[in-house]
Write an enzyme that holds these catalytic residues in place. Structure first.
Site, PDB file in Angstrom:
ATOM      1  N   TYR A 133     -58.519  -7.444  27.023  1.00  0.00           N
ATOM      2  CA  TYR A 133     -59.696  -7.376  26.161  1.00  0.00           C
ATOM      3  C   TYR A 133     -58.999  -6.776  25.040  1.00  0.00           C
ATOM      4  O   TYR A 133     -59.411  -5.616  24.203  1.00  0.00           O
ATOM      5  CB  TYR A 133     -60.463  -6.748  27.176  1.00  0.00           C
ATOM      6  CG  TYR A 133     -62.329  -6.492  25.856  1.00  0.00           C
ATOM      7  CD1 TYR A 133     -62.148  -7.460  25.377  1.00  0.00           C
ATOM      8  CD2 TYR A 133     -63.231  -5.656  26.862  1.00  0.00           C
ATOM      9  CE1 TYR A 133     -63.578  -7.201  24.609  1.00  0.00           C
ATOM     10  CE2 TYR A 133     -63.986  -4.690  26.217  1.00  0.00           C
ATOM     11  CZ  TYR A 133     -64.532  -5.999  25.250  1.00  0.00           C
ATOM     12  OH  TYR A 133     -65.468  -5.951  24.755  1.00  0.00           O
ATOM     13  N   LYS A 161     -59.863 -11.953  26.905  1.00  0.00           N
ATOM     14  CA  LYS A 161     -61.043 -12.183  26.558  1.00  0.00           C
ATOM     15  C   LYS A 161     -60.681 -11.415  25.351  1.00  0.00           C
ATOM     16  O   LYS A 161     -60.178 -10.350  24.916  1.00  0.00           O
ATOM     17  CB  LYS A 161     -61.446 -10.832  26.959  1.00  0.00           C
ATOM     18  CG  LYS A 161     -63.504 -11.095  26.563  1.00  0.00           C
ATOM     19  CD  LYS A 161     -63.886  -9.558  26.953  1.00  0.00           C
ATOM     20  CE  LYS A 161     -65.564  -9.769  26.724  1.00  0.00           C
ATOM     21  NZ  LYS A 161     -66.947  -8.569  26.252  1.00  0.00           N
TER      22      LYS A 161
END
Length: 289
Positions: A133, A161
């Site tokens: 992330y 992400k």
């Protein structure tokens, strides 16, 4: 794991307790009305960093119980306390989550070797797949393509992400790692991300605007750029107003107008005042949210 994921909202009462019935309603409307492919659970939109470990586990449990195997589930387990991140990762893995995700360690100036150790430790302890992330605006951590390459050497790191506005880096990552999963994290730049070749996206506004996001993504992938931009312009009109009012309380207020028990935000985040709630009603009516 490709597709569109809602960054799941979590409803709280005024005391900061999770509203289980409301959470289940939000999950159902994401599946049945917004037609999303999956849920990104306990990310920023879920107010994760305002919750304790017990609450985070409760959210993981409720989501898996309600969604079952209908959609893909990604568990965000990142925490400054590595022991907590591992504990959460093991818990979500045991529940049957399809993959884990973890925000890069933040606040302290961690060097890359420390960041890599963090991810490798979570993966080793859980055995689950990991989605990095990357959100530099909130963490201050800007990973280079060389550093992504180092992280990808662990075969369990299946993707990113990518919540950053650096589309040059995004293009470089896509070219260098064609087999890795890239999920865009900026709702307002979905068309640009789709054109850049991402495999899907994760968005907080998909809780209320997932159908338009699907149109943007599909149209862009099909090469219908002008029509995709028209949908993105309308989406960004919505996002602009949501951001002006306060993203998380506003998204919950929109859901509340639909009869969903969306609750409030967790303090110290502030709920909307009466004037703002009236603006939310106007927003819902104008854009048929």
């Amino acid at each position: 794991m490709k597709g569109l994921y809602s960054a799941l909202l979590v409803p709280f009462d005024e005391e900061g307790n999770i509203l289980e019935s409301g959470l289940r309603q939000i999950i159902r409307q994401n599946i049945e009305e917004q037609k999303i492919d999956g849920l990104y659970v306990n990310g920023s939109s879920g107010e994760n960093f305002l919750m304790n470990t017990i609450q985070k586990k409760k959210v993981f449990e409720i989501v898996k119980d309600e969604a079952g195997n209908e959609i893909k589930l990604i568990a965000q387990v990142g925490a400054l306390d590595l022991k907590e991140a591992i504990e959460l990762g093991q818990y979500a893995t045991e529940l049957g989550y399809d993959a884990l995700s973890a925000v890069t360690p933040f606040y302290y100036p961690f060097n890359f070797e420390e960041i890599k150790y963090y991810y490798d430790a979570i993966i080793e302890a859980t055995g689950n797949d990991m989605i990095i992330y990357s959100i530099p605006a909130l963490t201050g951590v800007n990973l280079s393509i060389q550093q992504f390459d180092e992280l990808f050497k662990n075969e369990k790191v299946i993707g990113i992400k990518y919540t950053a506005a650096d589309f040059f880096l995004l293009e470089r990552i896509r070219k260098a790692f064609p087999d890795k999963l890239i999920l865009s994290g900026f709702d307002e730049m979905l068309i640009q991300a789709a054109v850049s070749g991402v495999d899907g996206a994760i968005g907080s506004t998909y809780n209320i605007n997932g159908r338009r996001a699907r149109q943007i993504f599909n149209l862009a992938k099909e090469g219908n750029i002008q029509e995709a931009y028209e949908r993105q312009h309308e989406t960004n009109d919505i996002i602009e107003q949501v951001l002006a009012l306060g993203i998380y309380p506003t998204l919950k207020a929109v859901l509340s107008t639909k009869g969903i028990e969306a609750g409030s935000v967790k303090r110290p985040l502030a709920p909307l005042d009466d004037d703002s709630l009236e603006k939310v009603k106007e927003l819902v009516s104008k854009y048929n949210l």
